[in-house]
Design a protein around this motif. Structure first.
Motif, PDB file in Angstrom:
ATOM      1  N   LEU A 251       6.978   6.365 -11.445  1.00  0.00           N
ATOM      2  CA  LEU A 251       7.480   7.632 -10.918  1.00  0.00           C
ATOM      3  C   LEU A 251       8.572   8.200 -11.809  1.00  0.00           C
ATOM      4  O   LEU A 251       8.618   9.421 -12.054  1.00  0.00           O
ATOM      5  CB  LEU A 251       7.998   7.436  -9.493  1.00  0.00           C
ATOM      6  CG  LEU A 251       8.507   8.692  -8.765  1.00  0.00           C
ATOM      7  CD1 LEU A 251       7.442   9.776  -8.730  1.00  0.00           C
ATOM      8  CD2 LEU A 251       8.946   8.328  -7.349  1.00  0.00           C
ATOM      9  N   ASP A 252       9.450   7.346 -12.312  1.00  0.00           N
ATOM     10  CA  ASP A 252      10.450   7.803 -13.283  1.00  0.00           C
ATOM     11  C   ASP A 252       9.785   8.531 -14.443  1.00  0.00           C
ATOM     12  O   ASP A 252      10.212   9.627 -14.840  1.00  0.00           O
ATOM     13  CB  ASP A 252      11.233   6.600 -13.850  1.00  0.00           C
ATOM     14  CG  ASP A 252      12.468   6.260 -13.032  1.00  0.00           C
ATOM     15  OD1 ASP A 252      13.171   7.192 -12.596  1.00  0.00           O
ATOM     16  OD2 ASP A 252      12.737   5.067 -12.828  1.00  0.00           O
ATOM     17  N   TYR A 253       8.759   7.919 -14.975  1.00  0.00           N
ATOM     18  CA  TYR A 253       8.106   8.514 -16.141  1.00  0.00           C
ATOM     19  C   TYR A 253       7.424   9.830 -15.797  1.00  0.00           C
ATOM     20  O   TYR A 253       7.484  10.803 -16.567  1.00  0.00           O
ATOM     21  CB  TYR A 253       7.102   7.522 -16.736  1.00  0.00           C
ATOM     22  CG  TYR A 253       6.720   7.875 -18.150  1.00  0.00           C
ATOM     23  CD1 TYR A 253       7.544   7.541 -19.218  1.00  0.00           C
ATOM     24  CD2 TYR A 253       5.545   8.575 -18.413  1.00  0.00           C
ATOM     25  CE1 TYR A 253       7.205   7.890 -20.511  1.00  0.00           C
ATOM     26  CE2 TYR A 253       5.196   8.924 -19.700  1.00  0.00           C
ATOM     27  CZ  TYR A 253       6.030   8.576 -20.754  1.00  0.00           C
ATOM     28  OH  TYR A 253       5.706   8.927 -22.044  1.00  0.00           O
ATOM     29  N   GLN A 254       6.760   9.864 -14.638  1.00  0.00           N
ATOM     30  CA  GLN A 254       6.105  11.107 -14.234  1.00  0.00           C
ATOM     31  C   GLN A 254       7.121  12.220 -14.013  1.00  0.00           C
ATOM     32  O   GLN A 254       6.898  13.378 -14.392  1.00  0.00           O
ATOM     33  CB  GLN A 254       5.305  10.879 -12.947  1.00  0.00           C
ATOM     34  CG  GLN A 254       4.248   9.786 -13.031  1.00  0.00           C
ATOM     35  CD  GLN A 254       3.026  10.187 -13.837  1.00  0.00           C
ATOM     36  OE1 GLN A 254       2.722  11.369 -13.938  1.00  0.00           O
ATOM     37  NE2 GLN A 254       2.338   9.215 -14.404  1.00  0.00           N
TER      38      GLN A 254
ATOM     39  N   CYS B 250       0.827  -1.213   0.000  1.00  0.00           N
ATOM     40  CA  CYS B 250       0.000   0.000   0.000  1.00  0.00           C
ATOM     41  C   CYS B 250       0.859   1.261   0.000  1.00  0.00           C
ATOM     42  O   CYS B 250       0.481   2.284  -0.593  1.00  0.00           O
ATOM     43  CB  CYS B 250      -0.930  -0.008   1.205  1.00  0.00           C
ATOM     44  SG  CYS B 250      -2.103  -1.377   1.207  1.00  0.00           S
ATOM     45  N   SER B 251       2.017   1.192   0.659  1.00  0.00           N
ATOM     46  CA  SER B 251       2.899   2.358   0.679  1.00  0.00           C
ATOM     47  C   SER B 251       3.411   2.680  -0.718  1.00  0.00           C
ATOM     48  O   SER B 251       3.520   3.851  -1.101  1.00  0.00           O
ATOM     49  CB  SER B 251       4.069   2.110   1.639  1.00  0.00           C
ATOM     50  OG  SER B 251       3.596   1.923   2.962  1.00  0.00           O
ATOM     51  N   PHE B 252       3.716   1.644  -1.509  1.00  0.00           N
ATOM     52  CA  PHE B 252       4.163   1.892  -2.880  1.00  0.00           C
ATOM     53  C   PHE B 252       2.994   2.294  -3.781  1.00  0.00           C
ATOM     54  O   PHE B 252       3.177   3.091  -4.712  1.00  0.00           O
ATOM     55  CB  PHE B 252       4.896   0.677  -3.429  1.00  0.00           C
ATOM     56  CG  PHE B 252       6.291   0.522  -2.869  1.00  0.00           C
ATOM     57  CD1 PHE B 252       7.233   1.526  -3.016  1.00  0.00           C
ATOM     58  CD2 PHE B 252       6.666  -0.631  -2.196  1.00  0.00           C
ATOM     59  CE1 PHE B 252       8.516   1.392  -2.499  1.00  0.00           C
ATOM     60  CE2 PHE B 252       7.941  -0.780  -1.675  1.00  0.00           C
ATOM     61  CZ  PHE B 252       8.868   0.235  -1.831  1.00  0.00           C
ATOM     62  N   TRP B 253       1.797   1.769  -3.538  1.00  0.00           N
ATOM     63  CA  TRP B 253       0.620   2.255  -4.260  1.00  0.00           C
ATOM     64  C   TRP B 253       0.404   3.738  -3.974  1.00  0.00           C
ATOM     65  O   TRP B 253       0.033   4.503  -4.867  1.00  0.00           O
ATOM     66  CB  TRP B 253      -0.618   1.482  -3.819  1.00  0.00           C
ATOM     67  CG  TRP B 253      -0.804   0.164  -4.508  1.00  0.00           C
ATOM     68  CD1 TRP B 253      -0.153  -0.304  -5.604  1.00  0.00           C
ATOM     69  CD2 TRP B 253      -1.741  -0.856  -4.131  1.00  0.00           C
ATOM     70  NE1 TRP B 253      -0.613  -1.556  -5.945  1.00  0.00           N
ATOM     71  CE2 TRP B 253      -1.589  -1.922  -5.060  1.00  0.00           C
ATOM     72  CE3 TRP B 253      -2.687  -0.983  -3.118  1.00  0.00           C
ATOM     73  CZ2 TRP B 253      -2.358  -3.084  -4.980  1.00  0.00           C
ATOM     74  CZ3 TRP B 253      -3.446  -2.129  -3.043  1.00  0.00           C
ATOM     75  CH2 TRP B 253      -3.284  -3.176  -3.966  1.00  0.00           C
ATOM     76  N   TYR B 254       0.639   4.128  -2.750  1.00  0.00           N
ATOM     77  CA  TYR B 254       0.473   5.521  -2.343  1.00  0.00           C
ATOM     78  C   TYR B 254       1.414   6.431  -3.133  1.00  0.00           C
ATOM     79  O   TYR B 254       1.030   7.527  -3.556  1.00  0.00           O
ATOM     80  CB  TYR B 254       0.734   5.630  -0.846  1.00  0.00           C
ATOM     81  CG  TYR B 254       0.629   7.002  -0.239  1.00  0.00           C
ATOM     82  CD1 TYR B 254      -0.530   7.746  -0.307  1.00  0.00           C
ATOM     83  CD2 TYR B 254       1.716   7.545   0.459  1.00  0.00           C
ATOM     84  CE1 TYR B 254      -0.627   8.992   0.292  1.00  0.00           C
ATOM     85  CE2 TYR B 254       1.644   8.783   1.059  1.00  0.00           C
ATOM     86  CZ  TYR B 254       0.469   9.508   0.966  1.00  0.00           C
ATOM     87  OH  TYR B 254       0.386  10.741   1.558  1.00  0.00           O
TER      88      TYR B 254
ATOM     89  N   ASP C 187       6.710  15.898  -5.808  1.00  0.00           N
ATOM     90  CA  ASP C 187       7.727  16.004  -4.754  1.00  0.00           C
ATOM     91  C   ASP C 187       7.395  15.063  -3.596  1.00  0.00           C
ATOM     92  O   ASP C 187       8.276  14.369  -3.066  1.00  0.00           O
ATOM     93  CB  ASP C 187       7.833  17.448  -4.249  1.00  0.00           C
ATOM     94  CG  ASP C 187       8.499  18.372  -5.252  1.00  0.00           C
ATOM     95  OD1 ASP C 187       9.160  17.856  -6.178  1.00  0.00           O
ATOM     96  OD2 ASP C 187       8.359  19.600  -5.111  1.00  0.00           O
ATOM     97  N   ASP C 188       6.127  15.047  -3.210  1.00  0.00           N
ATOM     98  CA  ASP C 188       5.713  14.136  -2.140  1.00  0.00           C
ATOM     99  C   ASP C 188       5.925  12.690  -2.549  1.00  0.00           C
ATOM    100  O   ASP C 188       6.348  11.852  -1.741  1.00  0.00           O
ATOM    101  CB  ASP C 188       4.235  14.354  -1.803  1.00  0.00           C
ATOM    102  CG  ASP C 188       3.965  15.687  -1.121  1.00  0.00           C
ATOM    103  OD1 ASP C 188       4.935  16.296  -0.616  1.00  0.00           O
ATOM    104  OD2 ASP C 188       2.794  16.112  -1.094  1.00  0.00           O
ATOM    105  N   ALA C 189       5.625  12.385  -3.799  1.00  0.00           N
ATOM    106  CA  ALA C 189       5.764  11.013  -4.283  1.00  0.00           C
ATOM    107  C   ALA C 189       7.222  10.560  -4.244  1.00  0.00           C
ATOM    108  O   ALA C 189       7.534   9.454  -3.776  1.00  0.00           O
ATOM    109  CB  ALA C 189       5.218  10.900  -5.700  1.00  0.00           C
TER     110      ALA C 189
ATOM    111  N   GLU D 208      11.534   7.329  -1.876  1.00  0.00           N
ATOM    112  CA  GLU D 208      12.914   7.181  -1.420  1.00  0.00           C
ATOM    113  C   GLU D 208      12.981   6.903   0.078  1.00  0.00           C
ATOM    114  O   GLU D 208      13.903   6.227   0.554  1.00  0.00           O
ATOM    115  CB  GLU D 208      13.720   8.412  -1.826  1.00  0.00           C
ATOM    116  CG  GLU D 208      13.868   8.491  -3.344  1.00  0.00           C
ATOM    117  CD  GLU D 208      14.663   9.692  -3.832  1.00  0.00           C
ATOM    118  OE1 GLU D 208      14.788  10.662  -3.060  1.00  0.00           O
ATOM    119  OE2 GLU D 208      15.134   9.654  -4.986  1.00  0.00           O
ATOM    120  N   LYS D 209      12.010   7.388   0.815  1.00  0.00           N
ATOM    121  CA  LYS D 209      11.948   7.051   2.227  1.00  0.00           C
ATOM    122  C   LYS D 209      11.603   5.572   2.404  1.00  0.00           C
ATOM    123  O   LYS D 209      12.151   4.897   3.284  1.00  0.00           O
ATOM    124  CB  LYS D 209      10.895   7.931   2.915  1.00  0.00           C
ATOM    125  CG  LYS D 209      11.032   7.992   4.426  1.00  0.00           C
ATOM    126  CD  LYS D 209      10.152   9.103   4.973  1.00  0.00           C
ATOM    127  CE  LYS D 209      10.432   9.332   6.440  1.00  0.00           C
ATOM    128  NZ  LYS D 209       9.633  10.450   6.983  1.00  0.00           N
TER     129      LYS D 209
END
Length: 627
Positions: free
Chosen positions: A605-608, A541-545, A556-558, A563-564
């Motif tokens: 995320l890379d693509y975004q 779920c954390s990675f879905w988030y 930025d939040d993503a 990375e966290k």
């Protein structure tokens, strides 16, 4: 009790694509089932230090420091011991089992000293059939030992001249209980070890040349497989390790992916949420198709889709629905749940369960995940044959008739059936992907009916799955509880990622389910699930988030959250199912869902980041999902 049971995270994984073993940071193999992932255990001290069995190698002194690492781009694990007198290491790997399913599996434990001198103690204590079967010990002088039970064998082959020596230049081998113990020492440059083999092989001496060949072949296999990856993004090391972890959990003869190679590791230490995950969930493995194709592993994706189509073929016309939620790796569905009452459990966590009673639950979401993977495979050139399409069409006809039923839901709760929102919108996905396939390939189908039912599902989710007072989509129609599974609604194209209804839902989840970037599945105290105790945050779920944040414009939040999340991996880049309050790994380990979601989040995320939020990533550009 804790000192006898290493932390779940204190392990590396090795395997041969038919089974796998866990090696802890003290050089002990404390989990190994053979000949398959879902076979009875030979070593299971992770679940019972006394009765489970183990294979350990450690310095003869208690005054040492350990480090564990993988040889880069391989699944070959090194456990290094450092003492004042010297530095030694155990190199663990399993030569790849090639071809069809086999009872013969080899596990190599290579022991060497790289500096100074080191005294070691090695002990092999097998316990067959989860410690329930007795065994005999047969020694072949100078060659090795064979342990035999009624149904399983484990042969210990000696390596070379077995040069480990004591002060008198003669190592000591002795029978201890139901196993053997070897003590002695090595000087810098000296090498010894054992090869553990299942399948009834007679003990023999393994030559240094044969051992070197096994090592090189295994190293070559993993490096060549890793080189096939097309990922060139920002997080190559973590993505590569996650991909190899998924590969290690794939049963090569059928292409089935197990949810985890372990059983009964608790979601809460001392609690009862202890499940057997050594099976193939349609849901988990279907999500893996996206991860595999995003990295260029078409063969693996094709193998799973073929496995999935076999399951659909077998079940068409049955009364229980076209698919079960999980199967054994060979496609069979006998998963009767039982408890091992003679095992004390990991740090006292009972019951210790094998088998899985959730296998017969009704979970409607699996049809959406299955159809999404079939559709995605089609967009990458893996088209269904005529018979396959006919069976898929029959399955979707069943979905039309059954989507509006109470069910157990994605989290396999045992608190009774509900009208889960996730299951509903996944039925929408199933019909939507079927409609797309029928139209794009000109296949015969009752598209009018499928469209009517798809639209009816959409209307119900938007009216009954939405809670006006909460300003959010909720777990099911009779509650106001939030559910992190709904994070995939924009990912799957059900709702636009910047729709005000979705942004409001995401805000609600931020406040209630997110804790310092970590995400809970739901609040069990607010939504009784039929089980006692609590659980940690769910890594999936954390990675879905992360993906939901990126698509909603919060790049930025993503990136910060992603990375966290990488910092919560263990020392060799592996994740369990959950993360506890103090950052500890909980649940079965490693977890396929955690690693495939890491890959998907990284690729998306890379693509975004490269193209701006709201763009469809490379895997999706071929028409998989509308956003």
């Amino acid at each position: 009790m804790a000192e006898r049971y290493p932390n779940v995270a204190d392990h590396g994984l090795i395997g041969d694509l038919q089974t796998a073993a866990l090696v802890d940071t003290n050089g002990t193999i404390d989990w190994f089932c053979c000949p398959r992932f879902d076979s009875p255990s030979i070593f299971a001290s992770l679940l019972d230090a006394e009765r489970g069995g183990f294979c350990s190698v450690r310095p003869a002194t208690d005054d040492y420091v350990t480090r564990q690492l993988y040889i880069p781009n391989t699944a070959i694990l090194i456990t290094r011991f450092m003492t004042e007198a010297g530095v030694g290491e155990v190199v663990d790997f399993m030569p790849i089992a090639k071809g069809p399913a086999t009872d013969r599996h080899r596990l190599v434990r290579l022991l060497r000293v790289v500096r100074g001198t080191m005294s070691f103690v090695a002990e092999i204590q097998p316990r067959f059939d989860y410690g329930r079967a007795s065994h005999t010990i047969e020694s072949a002088e100078g060659e090795g030992v064979m342990f035999s039970s009624a149904d399983q064998t484990l042969t210990v082959h000696r390596v070379g001249g077995f040069v480990m020596h004591g002060p008198e230049r003669a190592g000591k081998v002795e029978v201890v209980g139901d196993g053997i113990r070897v003590t002695g020492s090595l000087d810098a440059g000296e090498i010894t070890g054992v090869v553990l083999e299942s399948g009834g092989a007679k003990p023999k001496r393994v030559s240094p040349d044969e051992l070197t060949e096994m090592f090189r072949d295994t190293r070559r296999y993993w490096r060549e497989w890793n080189d096939r990856s097309t990922y060139t993004g920002r997080w190559r090391e973590m993505v590569a390790r996650s991909a190899m972890t998924l590969k290690l959990m794939t049963y090569a003869p059928t292409g089935a992916l197990v949810a985890a190679p372990t059983a009964a590791l608790p979601e809460q230490v001392g609690g009862e949420r202890n499940w057997d995950y050594r099976y193939t969930w349609v849901r988990d493995a279907s999500f893996s198709v996206y991860a595999l194709l995003s990295l260029g592993y078409t063969d693996e994706a094709e193998a799973f889709v073929a496995w999935l189509m076999d399951r659909i073929h077998e079940s068409v016309g049955t009364g229980s629905g076209p698919l079960k939620i999980m199967y054994r790796v060979d496609g069979s569905s006998d998963l009767v749940e039982e408890t091992l009452d003679h095992f004390v459990g990991y740090r006292g966590s009972i019951p210790v369960r094998i088998g899985n009673g959730a296998a017969d639950q009704l979970q409607l979401d699996i049809y959406g995940e299955a159809m999404d993977s079939i559709h995605l495979a089609d967009t990458h050139g893996l088209q269904l044959p005529h018979v396959g399409w006919t069976q898929v069409a029959e399955m979707l006809d069943w979905v039309c008739e059954n989507w509006d039923r109470p069910e157990e839901g994605i989290w396999e709760t045992r608190g009774g059936q509900q009208n889960f929102t996730y299951g509903r919108f996944m039925c929408w996905i199933a019909l939507d992907r079927g409609i797309r396939l029928a139209r794009s390939r000109g296949r015969p189908a009752d598209v009018v009916r499928w469209t009517e039912q798809r639209d009816a599902i959409y209307g119900q989710v938007m009216s009954k799955g939405w809670h006006p007072e909460r300003g959010a989509f909720v777990q099911h129609q009779d509650t106001d509880v939030l559910d992190a599974s709904l994070l995939v609604m924009p990912l799957m194209g059900f709702i636009a990622p910047r729709d005000p209804m979705w942004l409001s839902t995401l805000d609600a989840m931020d406040k209630e389910l997110v804790s310092d970037s970590l995400v809970y599945r739901y609040n069990p105290s607010a939504s009784p699930d039929g089980l006692r105790g609590s659980e940690g945050t769910f890594t999936l779920c954390s990675f879905w988030y992360v993906d939901a944040l990126a698509r909603s414009g919060r790049l930025d939040d993503a990136q910060f959250t992603f990375e966290k999340m990488l910092t919560y991996a263990n020392h060799v880049g592996l994740y369990a199912e959950e993360i506890g309050l103090t950052g500890e790994q909980l649940g079965n380990f490693p977890q396929a869902f955690s690693h495939l979601s890491l890959i998907n989040a990284a690729v998306n995320l890379d693509y975004q980041l490269d193209h701006g939020s709201g763009f469809v990533d490379p895997v999706l550009r071929k028409g998989r999902r509308a956003t």
